[in-house]
Design a protein around this motif. Structure first.
Motif, PDB file in Angstrom:
ATOM      1  N   GLY A   1       0.798  -1.208   0.000  1.00  0.00           N
ATOM      2  CA  GLY A   1       0.000   0.000   0.000  1.00  0.00           C
ATOM      3  C   GLY A   1       0.835   1.264   0.000  1.00  0.00           C
ATOM      4  N   PRO A   2       0.205   2.412   0.320  1.00  0.00           N
ATOM      5  CA  PRO A   2      -1.215   2.590   0.651  1.00  0.00           C
ATOM      6  C   PRO A   2      -2.114   2.465  -0.583  1.00  0.00           C
ATOM      7  CG  PRO A   2      -0.135   4.722   0.522  1.00  0.00           C
ATOM      8  CD  PRO A   2       0.947   3.695   0.366  1.00  0.00           C
ATOM      9  N   TRP A   3      -3.340   1.968  -0.368  1.00  0.00           N
ATOM     10  CA  TRP A   3      -4.246   1.672  -1.466  1.00  0.00           C
ATOM     11  C   TRP A   3      -5.265   2.792  -1.658  1.00  0.00           C
ATOM     12  CZ3 TRP A   3      -3.315  -2.481  -4.528  1.00  0.00           C
ATOM     13  CH2 TRP A   3      -2.420  -3.443  -4.036  1.00  0.00           C
ATOM     14  N   GLU A   4      -5.458   3.161  -2.911  1.00  0.00           N
ATOM     15  CA  GLU A   4      -6.427   4.180  -3.301  1.00  0.00           C
ATOM     16  C   GLU A   4      -7.518   3.516  -4.138  1.00  0.00           C
ATOM     17  OE1 GLU A   4      -6.682   7.972  -6.430  1.00  0.00           O
ATOM     18  OE2 GLU A   4      -4.862   6.751  -6.270  1.00  0.00           O
ATOM     19  N   LYS A   5      -8.763   3.598  -3.682  1.00  0.00           N
ATOM     20  CA  LYS A   5      -9.865   2.994  -4.428  1.00  0.00           C
ATOM     21  C   LYS A   5     -10.260   3.859  -5.624  1.00  0.00           C
ATOM     22  CE  LYS A   5     -12.112   0.398  -0.689  1.00  0.00           C
ATOM     23  NZ  LYS A   5     -13.342   0.241   0.117  1.00  0.00           N
ATOM     24  N   ARG A   6     -10.711   3.178  -6.662  1.00  0.00           N
ATOM     25  CA  ARG A   6     -11.170   3.878  -7.877  1.00  0.00           C
ATOM     26  C   ARG A   6     -12.428   4.673  -7.595  1.00  0.00           C
ATOM     27  NH1 ARG A   6     -12.625   6.496 -11.520  1.00  0.00           N
ATOM     28  NH2 ARG A   6     -12.635   6.061 -13.753  1.00  0.00           N
ATOM     29  N   GLY A   7     -13.252   4.184  -6.695  1.00  0.00           N
ATOM     30  CA  GLY A   7     -14.528   4.845  -6.403  1.00  0.00           C
ATOM     31  C   GLY A   7     -15.668   3.938  -6.793  1.00  0.00           C
ATOM     32  N   ASP A   8     -16.313   4.238  -7.905  1.00  0.00           N
ATOM     33  CA  ASP A   8     -17.421   3.418  -8.381  1.00  0.00           C
ATOM     34  C   ASP A   8     -16.901   2.089  -8.923  1.00  0.00           C
ATOM     35  OD1 ASP A   8     -19.245   5.395  -7.762  1.00  0.00           O
ATOM     36  OD2 ASP A   8     -19.154   6.300  -9.757  1.00  0.00           O
ATOM     37  N   PRO A   9     -17.747   1.062  -8.907  1.00  0.00           N
ATOM     38  CA  PRO A   9     -17.318  -0.224  -9.466  1.00  0.00           C
ATOM     39  C   PRO A   9     -17.071  -0.121 -10.958  1.00  0.00           C
ATOM     40  CG  PRO A   9     -19.674  -0.251  -8.986  1.00  0.00           C
ATOM     41  CD  PRO A   9     -19.128   1.022  -8.389  1.00  0.00           C
ATOM     42  N   ILE A  10     -16.199  -0.984 -11.475  1.00  0.00           N
ATOM     43  CA  ILE A  10     -15.912  -0.995 -12.913  1.00  0.00           C
ATOM     44  C   ILE A  10     -16.666  -2.112 -13.631  1.00  0.00           C
ATOM     45  CG2 ILE A  10     -13.640   0.023 -12.568  1.00  0.00           C
ATOM     46  CD1 ILE A  10     -12.434  -2.768 -13.084  1.00  0.00           C
ATOM     47  N   LEU A  11     -17.388  -2.955 -12.869  1.00  0.00           N
ATOM     48  CA  LEU A  11     -18.178  -4.039 -13.464  1.00  0.00           C
ATOM     49  C   LEU A  11     -19.415  -4.241 -12.610  1.00  0.00           C
ATOM     50  CD1 LEU A  11     -18.399  -6.345 -15.584  1.00  0.00           C
ATOM     51  CD2 LEU A  11     -17.171  -7.803 -13.960  1.00  0.00           C
ATOM     52  N   VAL A  12     -20.592  -4.084 -13.224  1.00  0.00           N
ATOM     53  CA  VAL A  12     -21.861  -4.228 -12.518  1.00  0.00           C
ATOM     54  C   VAL A  12     -22.802  -5.092 -13.353  1.00  0.00           C
ATOM     55  CG1 VAL A  12     -21.618  -1.999 -11.359  1.00  0.00           C
ATOM     56  CG2 VAL A  12     -22.828  -2.128 -13.552  1.00  0.00           C
ATOM     57  N   SER A  13     -23.924  -5.457 -12.765  1.00  0.00           N
ATOM     58  CA  SER A  13     -24.929  -6.245 -13.477  1.00  0.00           C
ATOM     59  C   SER A  13     -25.429  -5.476 -14.688  1.00  0.00           C
ATOM     60  CB  SER A  13     -26.103  -6.561 -12.552  1.00  0.00           C
ATOM     61  OG  SER A  13     -25.697  -7.337 -11.455  1.00  0.00           O
ATOM     62  N   GLY A  14     -25.754  -6.213 -15.741  1.00  0.00           N
ATOM     63  CA  GLY A  14     -26.273  -5.567 -16.937  1.00  0.00           C
ATOM     64  C   GLY A  14     -26.608  -6.580 -18.009  1.00  0.00           C
ATOM     65  N   GLY A  15     -27.690  -6.325 -18.728  1.00  0.00           N
ATOM     66  CA  GLY A  15     -28.059  -7.198 -19.831  1.00  0.00           C
ATOM     67  C   GLY A  15     -28.395  -8.606 -19.386  1.00  0.00           C
ATOM     68  N   ALA A  16     -27.731  -9.578 -19.980  1.00  0.00           N
ATOM     69  CA  ALA A  16     -28.049 -10.983 -19.748  1.00  0.00           C
ATOM     70  C   ALA A  16     -27.477 -11.536 -18.451  1.00  0.00           C
ATOM     71  CB  ALA A  16     -27.541 -11.825 -20.922  1.00  0.00           C
ATOM     72  N   PHE A  17     -26.585 -10.774 -17.767  1.00  0.00           N
ATOM     73  CA  PHE A  17     -25.880 -11.328 -16.612  1.00  0.00           C
ATOM     74  C   PHE A  17     -26.020 -10.433 -15.394  1.00  0.00           C
ATOM     75  CE2 PHE A  17     -23.604 -12.773 -20.448  1.00  0.00           C
ATOM     76  CZ  PHE A  17     -23.836 -14.134 -20.322  1.00  0.00           C
ATOM     77  N   ALA A  18     -26.030 -11.065 -14.220  1.00  0.00           N
ATOM     78  CA  ALA A  18     -26.189 -10.347 -12.962  1.00  0.00           C
ATOM     79  C   ALA A  18     -25.161 -10.833 -11.951  1.00  0.00           C
ATOM     80  CB  ALA A  18     -27.598 -10.549 -12.408  1.00  0.00           C
ATOM     81  N   GLY A  19     -24.802  -9.942 -11.020  1.00  0.00           N
ATOM     82  CA  GLY A  19     -23.871 -10.297  -9.955  1.00  0.00           C
ATOM     83  C   GLY A  19     -22.486 -10.672 -10.433  1.00  0.00           C
ATOM     84  N   PRO A  20     -21.888  -9.903 -11.357  1.00  0.00           N
ATOM     85  CA  PRO A  20     -20.555 -10.279 -11.857  1.00  0.00           C
ATOM     86  C   PRO A  20     -19.470  -9.944 -10.840  1.00  0.00           C
ATOM     87  CG  PRO A  20     -21.201  -8.171 -12.788  1.00  0.00           C
ATOM     88  CD  PRO A  20     -22.377  -8.652 -11.974  1.00  0.00           C
ATOM     89  N   GLY A  21     -18.441 -10.788 -10.778  1.00  0.00           N
ATOM     90  CA  GLY A  21     -17.337 -10.485  -9.884  1.00  0.00           C
ATOM     91  C   GLY A  21     -16.427 -11.656  -9.624  1.00  0.00           C
ATOM     92  N   HIS A  22     -15.591 -11.520  -8.605  1.00  0.00           N
ATOM     93  CA  HIS A  22     -14.587 -12.486  -8.135  1.00  0.00           C
ATOM     94  C   HIS A  22     -13.876 -13.151  -9.313  1.00  0.00           C
ATOM     95  CE1 HIS A  22     -13.314 -14.962  -4.472  1.00  0.00           C
ATOM     96  NE2 HIS A  22     -12.391 -15.071  -5.430  1.00  0.00           N
ATOM     97  N   GLY A  23     -12.956 -12.388  -9.910  1.00  0.00           N
ATOM     98  CA  GLY A  23     -12.288 -12.890 -11.096  1.00  0.00           C
ATOM     99  C   GLY A  23     -10.779 -12.846 -11.016  1.00  0.00           C
ATOM    100  N   SER A  24     -10.158 -13.209 -12.128  1.00  0.00           N
ATOM    101  CA  SER A  24      -8.705 -13.235 -12.285  1.00  0.00           C
ATOM    102  C   SER A  24      -8.329 -12.409 -13.510  1.00  0.00           C
ATOM    103  CB  SER A  24      -8.201 -14.666 -12.483  1.00  0.00           C
ATOM    104  OG  SER A  24      -8.551 -15.498 -11.391  1.00  0.00           O
TER     105      SER A  24
END
Length: 559
Positions: free
Chosen positions: A481-504
């Motif tokens: 660190g120190p860590w600075e957050k981007r703010g808003d999420p960069i990936l959210v639910s939309g269209g055909a898919f919901a609850g996106p996350g926990h990736g590589s």
């Protein structure tokens, strides 16, 4: 991440699909004489004028290369026609010698050069002829297309290729085709991937722009839906930052040349939460949450992040560590020195969630657990372990305190590992906790990469079991660190898919970064096939990552 409470919901057991390899390949081609045209049914637009020989000579099917197990890192496991440099090739040109004329003389016993041919792959709106199961044709010679997408009275559109073939697509702006020539083609093969964006009759052309198209280097695709800009004007954001405007409907077509083909999400249409992906040589290994299955953490291999084949388990039946009773969650495999370590979470016999580690000589194992938890705190569950290598060459581990399970905050921490990756050293340092409204009761699923001279931690937040789940990012100048957050999420639910996350985050075959993550079918949240595996291209702008148009459900060029 927080998994289903067994008292509320049974975690779907992961079962190997017998036909997975064929289903994932998506490139098996049936020998249909007029595959470029729709046949019969309500969507039959075959009355449109077309010469009898529009398809040319019949072409034998070309099956897609099978995904195969990945080696210890020294072997190239890409299919022979894979495009694009790997990370070790940065700054170089992919000068494939396959099929090129031999200007220095050919030895008498050398195999003749492969004939020139073009792999043609149609986008997801292609009107597939009756009986077709694939979306790909292989045509003799060098085939191209000017990008013109011609609408018809039925509300569909067609593209006329240079060999006379005429595929049809649903919608007036749905022509999307990938063309990948190979072999000894006159003039050689394209040096790099490129995109032609062709504009339809509603395009508001800028002054002085006489051509009805633009050509761009690399892979360009829609970065979201057509947007109403008011006053009868619409705009279509593209992944390279361009925003063409239209009078009414956004009508544009895409031709991708020498980009390696197309894909459509999900890339693994089965329950495989928290996918941990590792690039090994020019192939990939993936593992994911298995819950309480007898065999823990299924393994898959892929040559391109799109076609995945089963490859066993981290812990086959009967080999799960004795200290763990179940809840085998969020595994990741990382190379640490001359070996590989599988990090994971599991329920300790004492009842608390703990972090585990198992060592293996290769990314597919066999893995041997260290015999006891890597980290166990009787007062706090620990989950979602992920490792990364710092610029100093030291390995680090990051994970989440499962505070939301007991009504407390959920910090993500980072701590150095010993050189072999099998024990922790020094003291943990808190990176950050859930302090943004969109994060809800938790942050989890950290994954760290080094880019642009900084460290970027991708993380997920909120409720995994509904559409509030999303993915954010923070950055830091050093591994602690120190860590600075981007703010808003960069990936959210939309269209055909919901609850996106926990990736590589991994480097894709084409040289770009890509995110492999899970998401629900938006119409079956909490049920159906479960949390499926999705893939989207990651782009960098103004010092931060972005995921244009993700989660995507349309056909796109493979990253």
């Amino acid at each position: 991440m927080r998994r289903p409470d067994p008292r509320r919901r049974s975690l779907a057991r992961l079962a190997t699909l017998g036909a997975l390899t064929a289903a994932c390949s998506g490139e098996l081609v049936a020998d249909v004489p007029d595959a470029g045209r729709p046949i019969g049914g309500a969507e039959d637009v075959s009355s449109a004028a077309e010469p009898p020989d529009a398809r040319g000579d019949a072409v034998l099917p070309r099956p897609a290369p099978d995904a195969r197990p990945v080696s210890d890192g020294s072997a190239d496991v890409r299919p022979a026609d894979a495009r694009g440099p790997g990370p070790e090739d940065a700054g170089t040109t992919d000068a494939r010698s396959e099929g090129r004329p031999d200007v220095g003389g050919t030895p008498p016993d050398a195999a003749p050069p492969a004939p020139c041919e073009t792999v043609i792959q149609y986008g997801d709106a292609w009107i597939r002829p009756e009986g077709r199961v694939g979306d790909t044709d292989v045509a003799p010679g060098f085939v191209t297309w000017d990008g013109v997408c011609t609408p018809d009275e039925a509300g569909n559109a067609s593209a006329t290729l240079s060999n006379g073939w005429r595929p049809f697509f649903r919608g007036r702006n749905a022509c999307r085709i990938a063309l990948d020539p190979r072999g000894a083609c006159p003039g050689g093969l394209p040096a790099a991937c490129s995109t032609r964006i062709a504009y339809g009759d509603t395009w508001a052309a800028p002054d002085g722009h006489d051509a009805r198209f633009d050509d761009a280097d690399g892979r360009v695709f829609p970065a979201g839906p057509c947007v109403d800009a008011g006053g009868g004007v619409s705009r279509q954001p593209l992944s390279n930052g361009w925003v063409p405007h239209f009078q009414g409907e956004c009508r544009l077509a895409f031709r991708w040349s020498a980009c390696g083909g197309l894909y459509t999400n999900p890339v693994l249409p089965r329950d495989c939460p928290d996918p941990g992906v590792l690039r090994v040589g020019d192939g990939y290994v993936m593992t994911c949450t298995s819950g309480n299955s007898g065999a823990a953490f299924p393994l898959f291999t892929s040559p391109d992040l799109v076609r995945w084949a089963p490859a066993g388990h981290v812990f086959p039946e009967g080999t799960r560590p004795a200290w763990a009773t179940g809840d085998f969650w969020a595994p990741e495999i990382h190379r640490i020195g001359d070996h590989y370590v599988a990090y994971y979470s599991a329920r300790h016999v004492g009842g608390q969630l703990a972090l585990g580690a198992a060592r293996g000589p290769a990314p597919l194992g066999p893995f041997v657990d260290r015999g006891e938890p890597l980290l166990l705190d009787p007062g706090m569950g620990m989950i979602d372990a992920s490792a990364f290598i710092g610029a100093d060459g030291r390995p680090y581990l990051t994970w989440k305190h499962d505070g939301n399970a007991i009504g407390r905050r959920t910090p993500i921490v980072v701590q150095p590992l010993a050189a072999d990756g099998l024990s922790l050293v020094d003291a943990p340092v808190e990176a950050f906790a859930n302090d943004r409204r969109w994060e809800g009761a938790l942050v989890e699923g950290p994954f760290v990469v080094s880019r642009l001279g900084q460290y970027f931690m991708f993380y997920s937040a909120n409720a995994y079991y509904d559409a509030r789940y999303a993915l954010g990012v923070a950055r830091a100048p050093g591994p602690l660190g120190p860590w600075e957050k981007r703010g808003d999420p960069i990936l959210v639910s939309g269209g055909a898919f919901a609850g996106p996350g926990h990736g590589s985050v991994v480097v894709a075959p084409g040289g770009e970064d890509a995110l492999v993550f899970h998401a629900w079918d938006a119409s079956q949240i909490g049920g159906g096939p479960g949390r499926m595996v999705l893939l989207d291209t990651l782009r960098w702008s103004d010092g931060w990552p972005a995921l244009p148009g993700a989660p995507s459900a349309d056909a796109r060029p493979k990253p």
